[in-house]
Design a protein around this motif. Structure first.
Motif, mmCIF file in Angstrom:
data_model
loop_
_atom_site.group_PDB
_atom_site.id
_atom_site.type_symbol
_atom_site.label_atom_id
_atom_site.label_comp_id
_atom_site.label_asym_id
_atom_site.label_seq_id
_atom_site.Cartn_x
_atom_site.Cartn_y
_atom_site.Cartn_z
ATOM 1 N N ILE A 1 8.667 1.535 11.506
ATOM 2 C CA ILE A 1 7.436 1.272 12.249
ATOM 3 C C ILE A 1 6.539 0.385 11.385
ATOM 4 C CG2 ILE A 1 6.182 3.320 11.383
ATOM 5 C CD1 ILE A 1 5.150 3.616 14.343
ATOM 6 N N GLY A 2 5.752 -0.434 12.036
ATOM 7 C CA GLY A 2 4.766 -1.235 11.331
ATOM 8 C C GLY A 2 3.422 -0.998 11.983
ATOM 9 N N ASN B 1 10.387 2.653 7.296
ATOM 10 C CA ASN B 1 9.975 3.836 8.072
ATOM 11 C C ASN B 1 10.046 3.562 9.570
ATOM 12 O OD1 ASN B 1 7.769 2.185 8.362
ATOM 13 N ND2 ASN B 1 6.481 3.364 6.964
ATOM 14 N N HIS C 1 -0.378 5.451 10.481
ATOM 15 C CA HIS C 1 -0.339 4.349 9.527
ATOM 16 C C HIS C 1 -1.087 4.725 8.256
ATOM 17 C CE1 HIS C 1 -0.303 0.422 7.832
ATOM 18 N NE2 HIS C 1 -1.605 0.266 7.950
ATOM 19 N N SER D 1 -4.297 -7.065 0.229
ATOM 20 C CA SER D 1 -3.815 -6.399 1.433
ATOM 21 C C SER D 1 -2.714 -7.233 2.087
ATOM 22 C CB SER D 1 -4.990 -6.234 2.394
ATOM 23 O OG SER D 1 -4.577 -5.526 3.518
ATOM 24 N N HIS E 1 0.800 -1.224 0.000
ATOM 25 C CA HIS E 1 0.000 0.000 0.000
ATOM 26 C C HIS E 1 0.838 1.282 0.000
ATOM 27 C CE1 HIS E 1 1.099 -1.493 3.948
ATOM 28 N NE2 HIS E 1 1.074 -0.245 4.391
ATOM 29 N N ARG E 2 1.913 1.269 0.821
ATOM 30 C CA ARG E 2 2.623 2.518 1.106
ATOM 31 C C ARG E 2 3.248 3.140 -0.151
ATOM 32 N NH1 ARG E 2 1.639 4.873 5.012
ATOM 33 N NH2 ARG E 2 1.976 3.145 6.439
ATOM 34 N N GLY F 1 7.790 -3.195 3.058
ATOM 35 C CA GLY F 1 7.787 -2.422 4.299
ATOM 36 C C GLY F 1 8.741 -3.104 5.265
ATOM 37 N N ASP F 2 9.252 -2.367 6.227
ATOM 38 C CA ASP F 2 10.230 -2.963 7.141
ATOM 39 C C ASP F 2 9.617 -4.074 7.997
ATOM 40 O OD1 ASP F 2 8.866 -0.629 8.126
ATOM 41 O OD2 ASP F 2 10.064 -0.744 9.945
ATOM 42 N N ALA F 3 8.432 -3.818 8.539
ATOM 43 C CA ALA F 3 7.820 -4.831 9.407
ATOM 44 C C ALA F 3 7.456 -6.071 8.602
ATOM 45 C CB ALA F 3 6.589 -4.259 10.089
ATOM 46 N N ALA F 4 6.929 -5.868 7.424
ATOM 47 C CA ALA F 4 6.495 -7.005 6.607
ATOM 48 C C ALA F 4 7.692 -7.801 6.098
ATOM 49 C CB ALA F 4 5.655 -6.517 5.433
ATOM 50 N N LEU G 1 0.340 -8.505 3.057
ATOM 51 C CA LEU G 1 1.663 -7.962 2.769
ATOM 52 C C LEU G 1 2.598 -9.044 2.262
ATOM 53 C CD1 LEU G 1 1.798 -5.718 5.924
ATOM 54 C CD2 LEU G 1 1.606 -4.929 3.567
HETATM 55 C C1 LIG Z 1 -0.263 -10.387 6.093
HETATM 56 C C2 LIG Z 1 -0.751 -9.114 6.696
HETATM 57 N N1 LIG Z 1 -0.852 -9.004 8.030
HETATM 58 C C3 LIG Z 1 -1.287 -7.867 8.586
HETATM 59 C C4 LIG Z 1 -1.654 -6.811 7.811
HETATM 60 C C5 LIG Z 1 -2.164 -5.512 8.433
HETATM 61 N N2 LIG Z 1 -1.186 -4.444 8.195
HETATM 62 C C6 LIG Z 1 -1.327 -3.584 7.193
HETATM 63 S S1 LIG Z 1 -0.059 -2.531 7.089
HETATM 64 C C7 LIG Z 1 0.710 -3.191 8.417
HETATM 65 C C8 LIG Z 1 2.010 -2.651 8.891
HETATM 66 C C9 LIG Z 1 3.030 -2.804 7.826
HETATM 67 O O1 LIG Z 1 4.226 -2.290 8.257
HETATM 68 P P1 LIG Z 1 5.433 -2.170 7.265
HETATM 69 O O2 LIG Z 1 5.646 -3.444 6.557
HETATM 70 O O3 LIG Z 1 6.581 -1.635 8.009
HETATM 71 O O4 LIG Z 1 4.918 -1.142 6.163
HETATM 72 P P2 LIG Z 1 4.518 0.405 6.390
HETATM 73 O O5 LIG Z 1 3.053 0.463 6.535
HETATM 74 O O6 LIG Z 1 5.230 0.872 7.592
HETATM 75 O O7 LIG Z 1 4.967 1.084 5.160
HETATM 76 C C10 LIG Z 1 -0.053 -4.211 8.944
HETATM 77 C C11 LIG Z 1 0.317 -5.000 10.129
HETATM 78 C C12 LIG Z 1 -1.573 -6.979 6.419
HETATM 79 N N3 LIG Z 1 -1.959 -6.026 5.586
HETATM 80 N N4 LIG Z 1 -1.097 -8.125 5.895
#
Ligand SMILES: Cc1ncc(C[n+]2csc(CCOP(=O)(O)OP(=O)(O)O)c2C)c(N)n1
Ligand SMILES: [Mg+2]
Length: 1012
Positions: free
Chosen positions: A440-441, A438, A507, A369, A306-307, A404-407, A371
């Motif tokens: 943060i997740g 960024n 977020h 959605s 998404h980001r 994304g960093d968390a993903a 990730l």
């Molecule tokens: C598999 C999965 N689990 C949970 C989510 C819910 N979710 C959407 S964005 C997000 C945080 C993602 O963090 P990061 O990967 O760092 O990307 P950022 O939004 O910080 O760019 C979460 C937990 C999701 N979209 N997909």
């Protein structure tokens, strides 16, 4: 001046203490360790570096080197005379004429330290320390690099130095900083200099490794690759950008920032998952594309979450802004599909790259959605594009994955995808991964989301270099992008860019980050945006004037305004505008309701049959396993009676498609032989390693390519990959086989989010075929069920609606309308036709096939050539053709079933002598449900008051809940069919063989109960 590591590392007291060892009692120059080393006869030009490294290692830990070296260095340290410390093993030759002592290799230094005679032990020790120091920066410099634009994690100077250089500086004090040291060949910090003062060595290392770029690469085993990176990181001046490059960078940043701020102003309360804080991503991607395009890449397949997605669509793909803006208005959809939210949509564009003046194609794969789920899909799509273009090295097509960093650290599919990167049938010859880190997740701090130091550590498993870079230093970001693009297009291996940035808002735009991150967000609020920072820098440097900068900003603002006005005139949106895989020419001129029959000429069947039943043509030189020879003999016997089993039917379907020019790809765990040892598409020479023969690749001289590949032990990654592969070319049969059907649930995201719903969301078709071994055979809970019920539940067909289609087009219309096909075939001929139908259909639908296990060898699961010849086709329903079917009036019970239970029912019926009393009808295709054919069968037995659905799966599993309402719709009556079979169960099957037999017995008894 930069402060030196020494100053940081050694507070006065400690420095004195550490250095005293040498200062107070330096060993006499000619007799100490180094001199002894230098005089050793074995020390040649090539071995000296090796010995030095070993010596450094020994100093750290004597047990870490071989015992002979330990003994040698100990003797040296104890003051053994030159040559005496080393006792050559008997087989070693005496030194040749050309060998030289270390002293001869070390050039005199400016400070005179090394001039003249043999170096002292101290000098050698110091040089070794400098080599170790350089290596320390190369290995650990990234740990203290200034990566965080928010400067939250910056380590105190002293700690930082301890982390990097550890003990290597302990031999030096401030006076040593001006001594000149020879530079080892493992560094480029000298530029054209061969020696530098220690102070400058440290300065340059800090410049290279501890500023805005932190690079991890020293684990790469290939020396050439390591040196390649070193050169691009260490060479003095590598970071300097030209005025023009800076201006382009600023303009790109202005567009990236301008886009987000425009959206923020116009739709302040809309979710858009903006890029603010990480805007440098846009110039970064652009630079990668520019460099890669210049190096010959013509097509980029990209995946991201998404980001910043809208920004990428607008500024990388140049998707018309009015189409993007129209997504913010609640407009009606004018074409097919239920669509998706704007930050998931894919796209495909072809455009001129203005920098390289070459055409490039860019696809952003639509993603759910979930990730990272699109990662393997992107790879499969990329691989397919490379395959069909004959781009065997990935010179023309490449993939870029954004994370994304968390993903990136949290989702296992990242690992599964990265592990495909070097497999012959799955490699895309290098992917550039960009992490918009960024820090943060959603609301969660990285310290709570991962156990690894970096979010990128997963990439280390494939030796990918990882460039961490401060996202607020755009020139540094461009530099690592340049390196990454060159790396990928030189070595064709994965590479990671970790853009350390921040997220300016919550977020999403309506989320409050201060709830959870007051400290971080106080910092964020005090941090000016990158555009402001960089424009001020360039204005100060005189690269642009304030006026020029404002012009750039305003020009883009005007472009956005004009597009917004245009978008307001739109009254509808089109899902097809967002398709990521257009199949130009495939649909044109085709009647979507016309399909030729799927049968094949007998000669073709026989030819393919013979080929896959024969040993390799050079049989006398290619020794196959005796068991395989028996399999082949068995096939030949079948062919003689014009019969086929499952494996032959499959080979004939594949082979006939290959003959017709259709590429066939079968991928999955152990597919080459087949989990159940029935396929043997790849024969192995019993005496020569890796010598193989694949008959299906040698059927006809002008046939299409056949790809069969054992995959890595992954379902999510590999199924995603094959799904991606199937998106590129509709004229290919792409199949994925699960080891056992139940394992497909580790790929559930691909099934739910892509296979079942891909066309509805993204107007994107796929003919991907899943082969899922299924059947209750007493093998326990985990090897029995492919979870047929789940697939059926995912089918979008209305159970209460009998489609009013004309009889002659009922089947194909249903297929056209459905989201996927689910079949549970019992005959090899059904399998043959189903596979061929995948290609002969004028559109593409995923096919989910419950594949057999026992039936692979079941003597009744055979088909005749007659059922596969020209003019034949798939039969969705197999009526009873025995005595019951021939005299329906005598039938007292009508049994419907699907799958292998048919043969068990049939046998019991025979044993009970009920052939005329019970009719058994098979549903070879479950979805789309053959309403018309089922109705025909019901009508055929009007006097039967007892209609039964018999299944081997538990009542809450299998097809029962799916078929029941459909039978009622077919019959236009309630309660037309009753259930016979196992009762409901939490587990798919019993773990006990005995219980299994008992349950089966009960099922068979109940099916025929009361009739004998
Ligand atoms: C598999 C999965 N689990 C949970 C989510 C819910 N979710 C959407 S964005 C997000 C945080 C993602 O963090 P990061 O990967 O760092 O990307 P950022 O939004 O910080 O760019 C979460 C937990 C999701 N979209 N997909
Ligand atoms: Mg994040």
């Amino acid at each position: 001046m930069y402060r030196t590591v020494l100053c940081r590392l050694l507070p006065a007291g400690r420095a004195g203490l550490v250095c005293r060892r040498w200062k107070s009692a330096p060993p006499p120059p000619a007799t100490a360790a180094a001199a002894a080393v230098s005089a050793e006869p074995f020390l040649t030009g090539t071995s000296s570096t090796y010995v030095e490294e070993m010596y450094v290692q020994w100093l750290r830990d004597p047990s870490s080197v071989h015992a002979s070296w330990d003994a040698h260095f100990s003797r040296v340290a104890a003051g053994a005379a030159p040559g005496a410390a080393y006792v050559p093993p008997p087989q070693l030759k005496p030194p040749s004429a050309g060998t030289a002592p270390l002293s001869a290799l070390v050039a005199p230094s400016a400070g005179g330290v090394l001039s003249g005679a043999a170096p002292s032990a101290e000098e050698i020790q110091d040089h070794l320390s400098v080599t170790g120091l350089i290596r320390s920066y190369q290995i650990r410099g990234h740990l203290v690099a200034r990566l965080d634009p928010l400067e939250i994690e910056r380590k105190p100077v002293e700690t930082a130095s301890e982390i990097v250089v550890r003990g290597y500086m302990k031999t030096f004090d401030e006076q040593d900083m001006d001594r000149v040291f020879q530079l080892p060949s493992s560094t480029f910090i000298g530029g054209r200099e061969k020696a530098l003062p220690l102070r400058e060595i440290v300065n340059r290392l800090e410049q290279a490794y501890c500023r805005s770029i932190g690079v991890e690469y020293m684990y790469i085993n290939d020396l050439e690759q390591c040196s390649w990176i070193r050169q691009r990181i260490e060479t003095p001046g590598v970071l300097s950008a030209t005025k023009e490059q800076k201006r382009v960078l600023l303009a790109r940043l202005a567009r990236a920032s301008g886009f987000e701020s425009f959206l923020a102003r116009k739709w302040s309360s809309e979710k858009r998952f903006g890029l603010e804080g990480g805007e440098v991503l846009i110039p970064a991607m652009k630079h990668i594309i520019d460099v890669s395009s210049a190096m010959g890449v013509e097509s980029f397949v990209m995946g991201m979450s998404h980001r910043g997605r809208l920004n990428v669509l607008a500024n990388i793909c140049r998707k018309p802004l009015e189409q993007i803006f129209a997504q913010f208005a609640a407009l009606e959809v004018a074409d097919e599909g239920s669509g998706d939210v704007k930050y998931h949509l894919g796209t495909y564009v072809e455009r001129l790259n203005r920098v390289t003046n070459k055409n490039v194609r860019m696809a952003i794969v639509a993603n759910p959605s979930h990730l990272e789920a699109a990662d393997p899909v992107v790879q499969g799509k990329t691989r397919a594009e490379q395959f069909y273009r004959g781009d065997t090295e990935g010179n023309k097509v490449m993939s870029i994955l954004l994370h994304g960093d968390a993903a990136f650290s949290g989702q296992g599919v990242v690992y599964e995808t990265i592990h495909l990167s070097d497999l012959p049938a799955y490699t895309t010859h290098g992917t550039i991964h960009i992490v918009v880190n960024n820090q943060i997740g959603f609301t969660t701090d990285p310290r709570l989301t991962r156990s690894s130091p970096y979010c990128t550590d997963v990439a280390r498993v494939v030796n990918a270099p990882i460039f961490h870079v401060n996202g607020d230093d755009p020139e540094a970001v461009m530099h690592v992008c340049q390196i990454a693009a060159e790396w990928r297009n030189t070595f064709h291996k994965d590479v990671v860019i970790d853009i350390v940035s921040y997220r300016r808002n919550g977020h999403n735009e309506i989320d409050e980050p201060m709830f959870t991150h007051p400290f971080m967000y106080t910092k964020v609020r005090g941090t000016p945006g990158i555009l402001q920072k960089y424009s001020e820098k360039l204005i100060e440097e005189g690269v642009v004037t304030e006026r020029e900068f404002k012009d750039v900003v305003n020009r883009y603002e005007n472009i956005c305004e004009t597009a917004l006005e245009a978008s307001k005139k739109e009254t509808q949106v089109y899902n097809k505008h967002w398709i990521d895989s257009p199949w130009s020419g495939f649909f044109e001129g085709k009647d979507p309701l016309k399909m030729s029959t799927t049968g094949v000429g007998e000669e073709t069947l026989a030819h393919i049959g013979r080929r896959v039943s024969s040993a390799p043509p050079n049989a006398e030189n290619f020794e196959i396993h005796r068991g395989l020879q028996r399999v082949l003999n068995g096939r030949m016997e079948l062919l003689e009676s014009r019969q086929v089993d499952w494996a032959l039917a499959e080979a004939m379907a594949f082979g006939s498609l290959l003959k017709e020019g259709v590429h066939v790809r079968l991928s999955g765990q152990d597919v080459e032989r087949g989990t159940f040892s029935h396929r043997h598409h790849v024969m192995h020479h019993q005496k020569v390693d890796m010598a193989t023969y694949c008959p299906l690749q040698h059927l006809y001289p002008d046939q299409a390519q056949y790809t069969i590949c054992n995959s890595s032990l992954s379902e999510f990654g590999v199924l995603g990959f094959e799904l991606g592969f199937s998106l590129t070319n509709p004229n290919a049969l792409v199949c994925w086989e699960a080891q056992f059907g139940d394992f497909c649930n580790t790929a559930q995201v691909i099934i739910d989010q892509f296979i079942a719903s891909g066309q509805a969301k993204w107007v994107r078709q796929s003919g991907l075929t899943l082969l899922l071994p299924h059947g209750m055979e007493g093998m326990g809970p985990e090897h029995s069920s492919a979870r047929l019920e789940r697939f059926l539940q995912l089918c979008s067909e209305d159970p209460e609606y009998f489609p009013p289609f004309a009889a002659d087009e009922f089947a194909i219309r249903q297929l056209h309308e459905c989201n996927m096909i689910v079949a549970n075939a019992t005959l090899p001929s059904s399998y043959f036709h189903l596979l061929r139908r995948q290609i002969l259909l004028p559109f593409r639908k995923p096919l989910i096939l419950m594949a057999p296990k026992q039936l692979l060898r079941h003597p009744s699961a055979r088909s005749s050539f007659d059922d596969m010849r020209e003019g034949t086709q798939f039969r969705r329903v197999l009526p009873d053709t025995g005595p019951a079917g021939r005299s329906p009036d005598s039938v007292r019970r009508l049994v419907f079933c699907s799958g292998k239970v048919y043969f068990e029912l049939e046998r019991r019926r025979q044993e009970l002598g009920l052939e005329t009393d019970v009719a058994i009808v098979r549903l070879e295709q479950l979805s789309p449900f053959p309403f018309d054919a089922v109705k025909q069968q019901l009508d055929l037995y009007p006097s039967v008051g007892d209609v039964v659905w018999a299944q081997e799966e538990a009542k809450n599993n299998g097809a029962w809940t799916f078929v029941k309402p459909r039978f009622e719709t077919a019959a236009a009556a309630d309660s037309v069919i009753r259930y016979v079979g196992r009762s409901c169960s939490a587990s798919p099957a019993t773990g006990s063989k005995a219980s299994h037999q008992k349950e089966l017995e009960a099922l068979l008894t109940d099916t025929f109960a009361g009739l004998h």
